[in-house]
Design an enzyme around this catalytic site. Sequence first.
Site, PDB file in Angstrom:
ATOM      1  N   GLU A 129       0.838  -1.208   0.000  1.00  0.00           N
ATOM      2  CA  GLU A 129       0.000   0.000   0.000  1.00  0.00           C
ATOM      3  C   GLU A 129       0.868   1.251   0.000  1.00  0.00           C
ATOM      4  OE1 GLU A 129      -2.799  -0.371  -0.737  1.00  0.00           O
ATOM      5  OE2 GLU A 129      -4.306   0.618   0.464  1.00  0.00           O
ATOM      6  N   THR A 182      -5.551   8.524  -4.973  1.00  0.00           N
ATOM      7  CA  THR A 182      -5.570   8.486  -3.500  1.00  0.00           C
ATOM      8  C   THR A 182      -4.589   9.493  -2.902  1.00  0.00           C
ATOM      9  OG1 THR A 182      -6.208   6.176  -3.534  1.00  0.00           O
ATOM     10  CG2 THR A 182      -5.318   6.982  -1.476  1.00  0.00           C
TER      11      THR A 182
END
Length: 299
Positions: A129, A182
């Site tokens: 991530e 994001t």
Amino acid sequence: NYIKAFAPATVANVACGFDIFGFALDEPGDIVELRKRDEPGIIIKDIIGDEGRLPREPERNAVSVVMLKFLEHIGSTQGVEVTLHKNMPLGSGMGSSSASSVVGIFAINELLGRPLTQRELLPFAMEGERIACGAAHADNVGPSLLGGFVVIRSYSPLDVFKVKVPDELYCTLVHPDVEVNTKDARYILRNEVSLKNTISQMGNVAGLIAGLMQEDYDLVSRSMVDVIIEPVRSILIPEFDHVKQAALDSGALGCSISGAGPSMFALSRGRDTAERVAKTMSEAFGSVGITTKSYVSQI
Ligand code: HSE
């Protein structure tokens, strides 16, 4: 010598729980195929469904970077050939990069005879991530790996637990055909939060967990309120207010942004309501010409 594995999309934040709540969907999800090689080293043989947008270098792709870290950790030089089936759009707010990290770490652990427990895999998935979006948050990888509704009580030390949810709780996820990065969606957030908003948010966090555990749908509904993140991020999603109102008007318990957006999710009691909510949310996006894809999952 060969394994095929699946990891699901996820909804992170769940309105009031920025970076601490997430749950897994039934579908969509990423699939990986791993095959052992005689020589050491990881090779990405193919990625299907990303329109050529994901990096093919093993140290830059979430699906394989987690494997490199894993092999180093267990001291193995096993060579692996990777084929990734990317079954969801990038930058969708459905935990796309997380599903790749999770499917990668889960599959390599199985291929090598499960040297680590499922929980021990979580920090590796979080590293994936970090590569994909700059922050090692766990509210997508946690539920994608462990399933169900997951709370990240603490990041340091990492403390993660699952919450049982009512049987009739369903999620509608609607993905509009627009993209939100994001990194950008985190960048626009303010670093300071007022005491007033902190108090509201804490009340809703407590209310949502209690509502889920006590099967109190009304309490779940009242607690699906985000006074900190949603007011800032919703400007990135066209028709946000209109779509949210459409969900609530057709019987959803609550509706908010899925992860960093632009996907939106709603929770409902029962599959029929969740299906109806999917239809009205899609129509609301459609009224301004935005096409959507929607998914209904039992949580
Ligand atoms: N909690 C993260 C965020 C999830 O909202 O930025 C990103 O999918």
